[in-house]
Design a protein around this motif. Sequence first.
Motif, PDB file in Angstrom:
ATOM      1  N   HIS A 192      15.749   1.779  -2.293  1.00  0.00           N
ATOM      2  CA  HIS A 192      17.211   1.849  -2.311  1.00  0.00           C
ATOM      3  C   HIS A 192      17.755   0.864  -3.354  1.00  0.00           C
ATOM      4  O   HIS A 192      17.260  -0.259  -3.479  1.00  0.00           O
ATOM      5  N   PRO A 193      18.775   1.261  -4.120  1.00  0.00           N
ATOM      6  CA  PRO A 193      19.223   0.406  -5.226  1.00  0.00           C
ATOM      7  C   PRO A 193      19.822  -0.914  -4.787  1.00  0.00           C
ATOM      8  O   PRO A 193      19.915  -1.847  -5.590  1.00  0.00           O
ATOM      9  N   ARG A 194      20.225  -1.027  -3.518  1.00  0.00           N
ATOM     10  CA  ARG A 194      20.798  -2.288  -3.053  1.00  0.00           C
ATOM     11  C   ARG A 194      19.737  -3.205  -2.465  1.00  0.00           C
ATOM     12  O   ARG A 194      20.036  -4.346  -2.104  1.00  0.00           O
ATOM     13  N   VAL A 195      18.503  -2.748  -2.353  1.00  0.00           N
ATOM     14  CA  VAL A 195      17.447  -3.543  -1.722  1.00  0.00           C
ATOM     15  C   VAL A 195      16.686  -4.328  -2.781  1.00  0.00           C
ATOM     16  O   VAL A 195      16.238  -3.777  -3.786  1.00  0.00           O
ATOM     17  N   LEU A 196      16.538  -5.631  -2.538  1.00  0.00           N
ATOM     18  CA  LEU A 196      15.823  -6.521  -3.448  1.00  0.00           C
ATOM     19  C   LEU A 196      14.435  -6.807  -2.893  1.00  0.00           C
ATOM     20  O   LEU A 196      14.291  -7.293  -1.772  1.00  0.00           O
ATOM     21  N   ASN A 197      13.415  -6.512  -3.695  1.00  0.00           N
ATOM     22  CA  ASN A 197      12.038  -6.752  -3.308  1.00  0.00           C
ATOM     23  C   ASN A 197      11.481  -7.939  -4.091  1.00  0.00           C
ATOM     24  O   ASN A 197      12.187  -8.568  -4.876  1.00  0.00           O
ATOM     25  N   GLN A 198      10.216  -8.247  -3.863  1.00  0.00           N
ATOM     26  CA  GLN A 198       9.608  -9.386  -4.545  1.00  0.00           C
ATOM     27  C   GLN A 198       9.757  -9.228  -6.057  1.00  0.00           C
ATOM     28  O   GLN A 198       9.498  -8.171  -6.620  1.00  0.00           O
ATOM     29  N   GLY A 199      10.168 -10.320  -6.710  1.00  0.00           N
ATOM     30  CA  GLY A 199      10.332 -10.300  -8.145  1.00  0.00           C
ATOM     31  C   GLY A 199      11.698  -9.862  -8.614  1.00  0.00           C
ATOM     32  O   GLY A 199      11.980  -9.886  -9.810  1.00  0.00           O
ATOM     33  N   GLU A 200      12.566  -9.431  -7.684  1.00  0.00           N
ATOM     34  CA  GLU A 200      13.890  -8.938  -8.046  1.00  0.00           C
ATOM     35  C   GLU A 200      15.002  -9.883  -7.593  1.00  0.00           C
ATOM     36  O   GLU A 200      16.169  -9.537  -7.624  1.00  0.00           O
ATOM     37  N   ILE A 201      14.613 -11.070  -7.174  1.00  0.00           N
ATOM     38  CA  ILE A 201      15.566 -12.039  -6.628  1.00  0.00           C
ATOM     39  C   ILE A 201      15.775 -13.147  -7.657  1.00  0.00           C
ATOM     40  O   ILE A 201      14.821 -13.800  -8.080  1.00  0.00           O
ATOM     41  N   ASP A 252       0.823  -1.206   0.000  1.00  0.00           N
ATOM     42  CA  ASP A 252       0.000   0.000   0.000  1.00  0.00           C
ATOM     43  C   ASP A 252       0.859   1.259   0.000  1.00  0.00           C
ATOM     44  O   ASP A 252       0.495   2.273  -0.604  1.00  0.00           O
ATOM     45  N   VAL A 253       1.998   1.192   0.673  1.00  0.00           N
ATOM     46  CA  VAL A 253       2.874   2.364   0.793  1.00  0.00           C
ATOM     47  C   VAL A 253       3.815   2.482  -0.397  1.00  0.00           C
ATOM     48  O   VAL A 253       4.055   3.575  -0.903  1.00  0.00           O
ATOM     49  N   THR A 254       4.366   1.365  -0.841  1.00  0.00           N
ATOM     50  CA  THR A 254       5.473   1.413  -1.803  1.00  0.00           C
ATOM     51  C   THR A 254       5.113   0.939  -3.201  1.00  0.00           C
ATOM     52  O   THR A 254       5.877   1.196  -4.143  1.00  0.00           O
ATOM     53  N   GLY A 255       4.011   0.220  -3.340  1.00  0.00           N
ATOM     54  CA  GLY A 255       3.719  -0.406  -4.626  1.00  0.00           C
ATOM     55  C   GLY A 255       4.511  -1.678  -4.863  1.00  0.00           C
ATOM     56  O   GLY A 255       4.422  -2.276  -5.933  1.00  0.00           O
ATOM     57  N   GLN A 256       5.269  -2.112  -3.866  1.00  0.00           N
ATOM     58  CA  GLN A 256       6.071  -3.325  -3.982  1.00  0.00           C
ATOM     59  C   GLN A 256       5.788  -4.223  -2.795  1.00  0.00           C
ATOM     60  O   GLN A 256       5.346  -3.764  -1.746  1.00  0.00           O
ATOM     61  N   TYR A 257       6.054  -5.511  -2.994  1.00  0.00           N
ATOM     62  CA  TYR A 257       5.969  -6.462  -1.898  1.00  0.00           C
ATOM     63  C   TYR A 257       7.377  -6.800  -1.430  1.00  0.00           C
ATOM     64  O   TYR A 257       8.339  -6.727  -2.204  1.00  0.00           O
ATOM     65  N   PRO A 258       7.532  -7.180  -0.166  1.00  0.00           N
ATOM     66  CA  PRO A 258       8.871  -7.513   0.341  1.00  0.00           C
ATOM     67  C   PRO A 258       9.477  -8.709  -0.385  1.00  0.00           C
ATOM     68  O   PRO A 258       8.769  -9.603  -0.851  1.00  0.00           O
ATOM     69  N   GLY A 259      10.796  -8.727  -0.441  1.00  0.00           N
ATOM     70  CA  GLY A 259      11.501  -9.869  -1.002  1.00  0.00           C
ATOM     71  C   GLY A 259      11.521 -11.058  -0.053  1.00  0.00           C
ATOM     72  O   GLY A 259      11.886 -12.161  -0.458  1.00  0.00           O
ATOM     73  N   LEU A 260      11.125 -10.822   1.192  1.00  0.00           N
ATOM     74  CA  LEU A 260      11.068 -11.879   2.217  1.00  0.00           C
ATOM     75  C   LEU A 260       9.766 -11.731   2.973  1.00  0.00           C
ATOM     76  O   LEU A 260       9.491 -10.670   3.547  1.00  0.00           O
ATOM     77  N   TRP A 261       8.964 -12.787   2.955  1.00  0.00           N
ATOM     78  CA  TRP A 261       7.738 -12.819   3.753  1.00  0.00           C
ATOM     79  C   TRP A 261       8.014 -13.565   5.045  1.00  0.00           C
ATOM     80  O   TRP A 261       8.612 -14.642   5.040  1.00  0.00           O
ATOM     81  N   GLY A 262       7.565 -12.998   6.168  1.00  0.00           N
ATOM     82  CA  GLY A 262       7.757 -13.637   7.456  1.00  0.00           C
ATOM     83  C   GLY A 262       6.444 -14.023   8.107  1.00  0.00           C
ATOM     84  O   GLY A 262       5.476 -13.248   8.108  1.00  0.00           O
ATOM     85  N   GLY A 263       6.394 -15.238   8.642  1.00  0.00           N
ATOM     86  CA  GLY A 263       5.219 -15.715   9.361  1.00  0.00           C
ATOM     87  C   GLY A 263       5.621 -16.390  10.659  1.00  0.00           C
ATOM     88  O   GLY A 263       6.795 -16.403  11.045  1.00  0.00           O
ATOM     89  N   ASP A 264       4.645 -16.985  11.340  1.00  0.00           N
ATOM     90  CA  ASP A 264       4.869 -17.541  12.672  1.00  0.00           C
ATOM     91  C   ASP A 264       3.968 -18.755  12.848  1.00  0.00           C
ATOM     92  O   ASP A 264       2.834 -18.774  12.372  1.00  0.00           O
ATOM     93  N   MET A 265       4.473 -19.764  13.559  1.00  0.00           N
ATOM     94  CA  MET A 265       3.657 -20.936  13.876  1.00  0.00           C
ATOM     95  C   MET A 265       2.764 -20.711  15.099  1.00  0.00           C
ATOM     96  O   MET A 265       1.912 -21.537  15.400  1.00  0.00           O
ATOM     97  N   MET A 266       3.014 -19.664  15.849  1.00  0.00           N
ATOM     98  CA  MET A 266       2.104 -19.072  16.828  1.00  0.00           C
ATOM     99  C   MET A 266       1.799 -19.948  18.042  1.00  0.00           C
ATOM    100  O   MET A 266       2.389 -21.012  18.221  1.00  0.00           O
ATOM    101  N   PHE A 267       0.850 -19.452  18.878  1.00  0.00           N
ATOM    102  CA  PHE A 267       0.696 -20.013  20.216  1.00  0.00           C
ATOM    103  C   PHE A 267      -0.747 -20.070  20.704  1.00  0.00           C
ATOM    104  O   PHE A 267      -1.127 -20.987  21.412  1.00  0.00           O
TER     105      PHE A 267
END
Length: 473
Positions: A324-333, A77-92
């Motif tokens: 930032h030019p050194r940051v890889l987002n979704q689709g750039e890996i 919503d903020v950047t128009g891009q998705y992160p290159g790493l998605w993080g989740g949790d097995m939770m409690f």
Amino acid sequence: MTARSLRALAAAGVVATAGLLPSVVVPVPDTAAAFAPATKATVVSHLRSITGSYVVSGQHNKEPASQPGQYTQQVHDVTGQYPGLWGGDMMFRADDIDNRQRVIDQAKTEWANGSLVTLTWHACSPTVGRTCEFEGGVKTRISDTQFQQIVTGGTALNQTWRNRMAEVVPYLRQLRDAGVPVLWRPFHEMNESWNWWGARPGANGGAKIYQQMRDYFDSQGLDNLVWVWNVQDNPAGGWATYYPGDNYADVVSLDVWYKSHPSTGDYQQIQSIAGSKPTAIAEMGKMPTGSLLDSQPRWSYFMIWSEHLRGNNTDTEIRNAYYHPRVLNQGEIDLGGGTNPPPTGKIRGVASGRCVDVAGANSANGTAVQLYTCDLNGTAQAWTRAADGTFRALGKCLDVTGGVNADGTRIQLWDCTSGNPHQQWRYDPSAQTLTNPATGRCLDATGQQTTDGTRLQIWTCNSQGNQRWSVPG
């Protein structure tokens, strides 16, 4: 990987706002780069290959498990891009444990879309029920005697803990069977006292329970797990006393909560423990800055913790990091370890049908950039969409004259300068706009004209036809 892959993102771009001042921006191509099924070795090799050159952006998604992509969506919503790493949790909590399948399904989706996957586990203490509240269940202290019983075979607490681990195995097997490697980060912040497994240095402490989990999960065939060892930036130091050994950790990581960013000492301490292994900032609340990435270049990824994304960062700070030019987002890996040549072609005005042209094919600094009838294969209209966010023709860059942030500032050709924000352009494939984020303004054909020789300029973005373009790639 020695250059950023230009395979595309599926997502639409961000709408620029006046006054936005990110240091640089990356291009967003038009279609997402999906990952094929892969092994853990592929991910570890990739993290090693980008160390010192690139860093993968990451975003954690905490409970509820029924919304496993809520914070990654906020990034988009903020950047128009998705992160290159998605993080989740097995939770409690009970309802979240019952919804673990939603987390696994999201992990598969994220991988398919071109994001790496990481999972942590805020596990309930074996001294309480299999489900629990965070306070008193995960965030709790147990006695040394109880901890030793947990890591000693044949005890009731050890059996309870093995049963808890066994519950998680089928979910991780699903990811293995789907060819999804997982950056698995159990017993995080093991040098802290807030959790039941923590603040137990030495061979019989946190290192031991970590080793035992790896041995057990290996015996269950979970060869898709990339084992991420983790401590917090506790100024007391001594982090190496918790390390389980090179045969047990694949990635060495740091959570940063005592301060906004890791100190030089923190960075050096982690690098010393890691040796040649990849290192990462596994949790942080404040977006990394360009100066941090420049001074601490060996982080292979960073992950912002859930609600801290918007609660601890402005939209501009979020964009600055993702652009930032050194940051890889979704689709750039590029997990293949290779590079794709940057696309070259014409920038075509949607309203005019004419092409962005270097006047007279003159490569001199200051040459006007204009609209002109599209040629066949001329060099004046052959724009290379480079990995650093620039558009290049005749060996030079599309440039905002003088870096002036004002409507009507002309566009020119100029020597490319690394990191120059006035030579960076962000393409939104949905709106078909080219935005210079340093000014927040759009590439514009002057006066909505469509004739040959019409000069190009920057102007407040307004969605009109003279600001709509098709681009290479």
